[in-house]
Write an enzyme that holds these catalytic residues in place. Structure first.
Site, PDB file in Angstrom:
ATOM      1  N   PHE A 113     -15.741   2.906   7.163  1.00 34.21           N
ATOM      2  CA  PHE A 113     -14.427   3.263   6.645  1.00 34.21           C
ATOM      3  C   PHE A 113     -14.020   3.493   5.180  1.00 34.21           C
ATOM      4  O   PHE A 113     -13.010   3.825   4.777  1.00 34.21           O
ATOM      5  CB  PHE A 113     -13.326   2.449   7.502  1.00 34.21           C
ATOM      6  CG  PHE A 113     -13.525   0.565   7.167  1.00 34.21           C
ATOM      7  CD1 PHE A 113     -13.194  -0.274   5.940  1.00 34.21           C
ATOM      8  CD2 PHE A 113     -14.147  -0.195   8.129  1.00 34.21           C
ATOM      9  CE1 PHE A 113     -12.991  -0.764   5.461  1.00 34.21           C
ATOM     10  CE2 PHE A 113     -14.263  -1.650   7.696  1.00 34.21           C
ATOM     11  CZ  PHE A 113     -14.283  -1.797   6.624  1.00 34.21           C
TER      12      PHE A 113
ATOM     13  N   ARG B 298       2.934  -6.005   9.387  1.00 34.55           N
ATOM     14  CA  ARG B 298       2.098  -4.836   9.826  1.00 34.55           C
ATOM     15  C   ARG B 298       2.338  -4.417  10.949  1.00 34.55           C
ATOM     16  O   ARG B 298       2.667  -3.225  11.622  1.00 34.55           O
ATOM     17  CB  ARG B 298       1.128  -5.135  10.003  1.00 34.55           C
ATOM     18  CG  ARG B 298      -0.137  -5.408   8.561  1.00 34.55           C
ATOM     19  CD  ARG B 298      -0.820  -5.681   8.210  1.00 34.55           C
ATOM     20  NE  ARG B 298      -2.246  -5.773   7.603  1.00 34.55           N
ATOM     21  CZ  ARG B 298      -2.348  -6.132   6.606  1.00 34.55           C
ATOM     22  NH1 ARG B 298      -3.448  -7.322   7.340  1.00 34.55           N
ATOM     23  NH2 ARG B 298      -4.150  -6.004   5.527  1.00 34.55           N
TER      24      ARG B 298
ATOM     25  N   GLU C 123      -9.688 -11.093  -7.199  1.00 35.73           N
ATOM     26  CA  GLU C 123      -8.463  -9.860  -6.902  1.00 35.73           C
ATOM     27  C   GLU C 123      -7.644 -10.025  -8.117  1.00 35.73           C
ATOM     28  O   GLU C 123      -7.391  -8.936  -8.325  1.00 35.73           O
ATOM     29  CB  GLU C 123      -8.281  -9.963  -5.572  1.00 35.73           C
ATOM     30  CG  GLU C 123      -9.078  -9.625  -4.267  1.00 35.73           C
ATOM     31  CD  GLU C 123      -8.703  -9.668  -3.703  1.00 35.73           C
ATOM     32  OE1 GLU C 123      -7.503 -10.036  -2.856  1.00 35.73           O
ATOM     33  OE2 GLU C 123      -9.806  -9.426  -2.320  1.00 35.73           O
TER      34      GLU C 123
ATOM     35  N   TYR D 276     -12.331  -2.844  -3.759  1.00 34.22           N
ATOM     36  CA  TYR D 276     -12.947  -2.541  -1.883  1.00 34.22           C
ATOM     37  C   TYR D 276     -14.345  -2.976  -2.221  1.00 34.22           C
ATOM     38  O   TYR D 276     -15.045  -2.846  -1.388  1.00 34.22           O
ATOM     39  CB  TYR D 276     -12.523  -1.557  -1.017  1.00 34.22           C
ATOM     40  CG  TYR D 276     -11.038  -2.574  -0.947  1.00 34.22           C
ATOM     41  CD1 TYR D 276     -10.763  -3.688   0.254  1.00 34.22           C
ATOM     42  CD2 TYR D 276      -9.889  -1.241  -1.155  1.00 34.22           C
ATOM     43  CE1 TYR D 276      -9.631  -3.508   0.560  1.00 34.22           C
ATOM     44  CE2 TYR D 276      -9.019  -1.864  -0.898  1.00 34.22           C
ATOM     45  CZ  TYR D 276      -8.410  -2.577  -0.458  1.00 34.22           C
ATOM     46  OH  TYR D 276      -7.058  -2.647   0.383  1.00 34.22           O
TER      47      TYR D 276
ATOM     48  N   THR E 268      -5.002  -7.073  10.700  1.00 32.74           N
ATOM     49  CA  THR E 268      -5.161  -6.240  10.169  1.00 32.74           C
ATOM     50  C   THR E 268      -5.269  -4.892  10.912  1.00 32.74           C
ATOM     51  O   THR E 268      -4.634  -3.752  10.398  1.00 32.74           O
ATOM     52  CB  THR E 268      -6.808  -6.268   9.760  1.00 32.74           C
ATOM     53  OG1 THR E 268      -7.538  -7.326   8.746  1.00 32.74           O
ATOM     54  CG2 THR E 268      -7.137  -5.005   9.001  1.00 32.74           C
TER      55      THR E 268
ATOM     56  N   LYS F 270       0.727  -1.151   0.242  1.00 35.36           N
ATOM     57  CA  LYS F 270      -0.365   0.093   0.121  1.00 35.36           C
ATOM     58  C   LYS F 270       0.474   1.150  -0.007  1.00 35.36           C
ATOM     59  O   LYS F 270       2.387   1.349  -0.039  1.00 35.36           O
ATOM     60  CB  LYS F 270      -0.733  -0.186   1.336  1.00 35.36           C
ATOM     61  CG  LYS F 270      -2.321  -1.093   1.233  1.00 35.36           C
ATOM     62  CD  LYS F 270      -3.169  -1.211   2.203  1.00 35.36           C
ATOM     63  CE  LYS F 270      -4.080  -2.521   2.545  1.00 35.36           C
ATOM     64  NZ  LYS F 270      -4.748  -1.962   3.435  1.00 35.36           N
TER      65      LYS F 270
ATOM     66  N   ARG G 266      -1.330 -13.940   4.945  1.00 34.79           N
ATOM     67  CA  ARG G 266      -1.689 -13.487   6.031  1.00 34.79           C
ATOM     68  C   ARG G 266      -0.721 -13.697   7.138  1.00 34.79           C
ATOM     69  O   ARG G 266      -1.078 -12.943   8.451  1.00 34.79           O
ATOM     70  CB  ARG G 266      -3.338 -14.581   6.223  1.00 34.79           C
ATOM     71  CG  ARG G 266      -4.022 -14.145   5.303  1.00 34.79           C
ATOM     72  CD  ARG G 266      -5.605 -14.339   4.906  1.00 34.79           C
ATOM     73  NE  ARG G 266      -6.700 -13.765   5.363  1.00 34.79           N
ATOM     74  CZ  ARG G 266      -7.137 -12.054   5.621  1.00 34.79           C
ATOM     75  NH1 ARG G 266      -6.848 -11.856   4.492  1.00 34.79           N
ATOM     76  NH2 ARG G 266      -7.205 -11.731   6.704  1.00 34.79           N
TER      77      ARG G 266
ATOM     78  N   ASN H  62      -1.713   0.298   7.041  1.00 31.17           N
ATOM     79  CA  ASN H  62      -1.169  -1.124   7.110  1.00 31.17           C
ATOM     80  C   ASN H  62      -0.491  -1.467   5.805  1.00 31.17           C
ATOM     81  O   ASN H  62      -0.561  -2.967   6.486  1.00 31.17           O
ATOM     82  CB  ASN H  62      -2.424  -1.191   7.672  1.00 31.17           C
ATOM     83  CG  ASN H  62      -3.645  -2.434   6.543  1.00 31.17           C
ATOM     84  OD1 ASN H  62      -3.487  -1.678   5.534  1.00 31.17           O
ATOM     85  ND2 ASN H  62      -4.703  -3.298   6.737  1.00 31.17           N
TER      86      ASN H  62
ATOM     87  N   HIS I  63      -2.560  -4.983   1.932  1.00 29.83           N
ATOM     88  CA  HIS I  63      -2.823  -6.248   1.665  1.00 29.83           C
ATOM     89  C   HIS I  63      -3.201  -7.541   1.325  1.00 29.83           C
ATOM     90  O   HIS I  63      -2.243  -8.003   0.328  1.00 29.83           O
ATOM     91  CB  HIS I  63      -4.516  -5.581   0.802  1.00 29.83           C
ATOM     92  CG  HIS I  63      -5.652  -6.732  -0.225  1.00 29.83           C
ATOM     93  ND1 HIS I  63      -6.846  -6.581   0.834  1.00 29.83           N
ATOM     94  CD2 HIS I  63      -6.271  -7.156  -0.838  1.00 29.83           C
ATOM     95  CE1 HIS I  63      -7.793  -7.309   0.595  1.00 29.83           C
ATOM     96  NE2 HIS I  63      -7.228  -8.135  -0.824  1.00 29.83           N
TER      97      HIS I  63
HETATM   98  P1  CMP Z   1      -7.429  -4.788   4.249  1.00 29.95           P
HETATM   99  O1  CMP Z   1      -7.043  -6.683   3.910  1.00 29.95           O
HETATM  100  O2  CMP Z   1      -6.797  -3.866   2.463  1.00 29.95           O
HETATM  101  O3  CMP Z   1      -8.693  -4.260   3.756  1.00 29.95           O
HETATM  102  C1  CMP Z   1      -9.930  -3.974   3.895  1.00 29.95           C
HETATM  103  C2  CMP Z   1      -9.005  -2.591   4.484  1.00 29.95           C
HETATM  104  O4  CMP Z   1      -9.871  -1.420   5.313  1.00 29.95           O
HETATM  105  C3  CMP Z   1      -8.150  -3.101   5.310  1.00 29.95           C
HETATM  106  O5  CMP Z   1      -7.163  -3.685   5.424  1.00 29.95           O
HETATM  107  C4  CMP Z   1      -7.897  -1.574   6.456  1.00 29.95           C
HETATM  108  O6  CMP Z   1      -6.716  -1.039   5.977  1.00 29.95           O
HETATM  109  C5  CMP Z   1      -9.282  -1.615   6.110  1.00 29.95           C
HETATM  110  N1  CMP Z   1      -9.478  -1.071   7.315  1.00 29.95           N
HETATM  111  C6  CMP Z   1     -10.080   0.543   8.130  1.00 29.95           C
HETATM  112  N2  CMP Z   1     -11.361   0.111   8.673  1.00 29.95           N
HETATM  113  C7  CMP Z   1     -10.522  -1.256   9.132  1.00 29.95           C
HETATM  114  C8  CMP Z   1     -11.915  -1.667  10.105  1.00 29.95           C
HETATM  115  N3  CMP Z   1     -12.808  -1.540  10.881  1.00 29.95           N
HETATM  116  N4  CMP Z   1     -11.868  -3.340   9.448  1.00 29.95           N
HETATM  117  C9  CMP Z   1     -11.488  -3.736   8.593  1.00 29.95           C
HETATM  118  N5  CMP Z   1     -11.046  -3.102   7.825  1.00 29.95           N
HETATM  119  C10 CMP Z   1     -10.151  -2.271   7.925  1.00 29.95           C
END
Ligand code: CMP
Length: 139
Positions: free
Chosen positions: A57, A102, A126, A49, A91, A9, A85, A112, A115
């Site tokens: 969010f 992370r 994806e 997304y 996350t 990211k 993962r 973060n 992804h």
């Molecule tokens: P990612 O794995 O890219 O998938 C969705 C993204 O939304 C996640 O990483 C986070 O960067 C972002 N995000 C922000 N707030 C939340 C939340 N409360 N729960 C999950 N993802 C979140």
């Protein structure tokens, strides 16, 4: 053998840790079989997304993902989805285990660092969102 989509990211790209992130994958025995640096636009980020549309969010996430270039890549290996993962960690970086990508490189749940696809079904969707079949150098 499994394939999964990984995105490095904007925060990790701007911190100059692309190589360090990729090293984690390679050290775990995973191979990069496709990779490109791109800047997402609103439509592409929102489509990617789509499952999060309507969540509180969502808008912040999309705006963040278009704030700078990203690396999209396809990673291949045994249990690549789960392995990726595990390497990424929780996350929310404040909850991620020490030694995960992370925990080591991310600042917040929004910025973060990485992804990764969360299931075989999402990996398929994806990967095809960013790559044509003949752009994957499976080996
Ligand atoms: P990612 O794995 O890219 O998938 C969705 C993204 O939304 C996640 O990483 C986070 O960067 C972002 N995000 C922000 N707030 C939340 C939340 N409360 N729960 C999950 N993802 C979140």
């Amino acid at each position: 053998m499994q394939t999964t989509l990984s995105i490095i990211k904007p925060d990790a790209v701007s911190k100059n840790v692309i190589g360090k992130v990729i090293e984690r994958f390679e050290d775990a025995g995973l191979k990069i079989v496709a990779s490109k640096m791109i800047k997402l636009d609103k439509e592409i980020a929102s489509g990617f997304y789509a499952e999060h549309e309507g969540k509180p969010f969502f808008e912040k996430l999309v705006n963040y993902m278009i704030s700078g270039p990203v690396i999209v890549q396809v990673i291949c290996g045994e249990n690549a989805i789960l392995k990726n993962r595990e390497l990424m960690g929780n996350t929310d970086p404040s909850k991620a285990d020490p030694g995960t990508i992370r925990a080591d490189f991310a600042d917040s749940i929004d910025a973060n660092a990485v992804h990764g696809s969360d299931s075989e079904e999402s990996a398929k969707r994806e990967i095809s969102y960013f790559f044509k079949d003949d752009e994957l150098f499976l080996r």
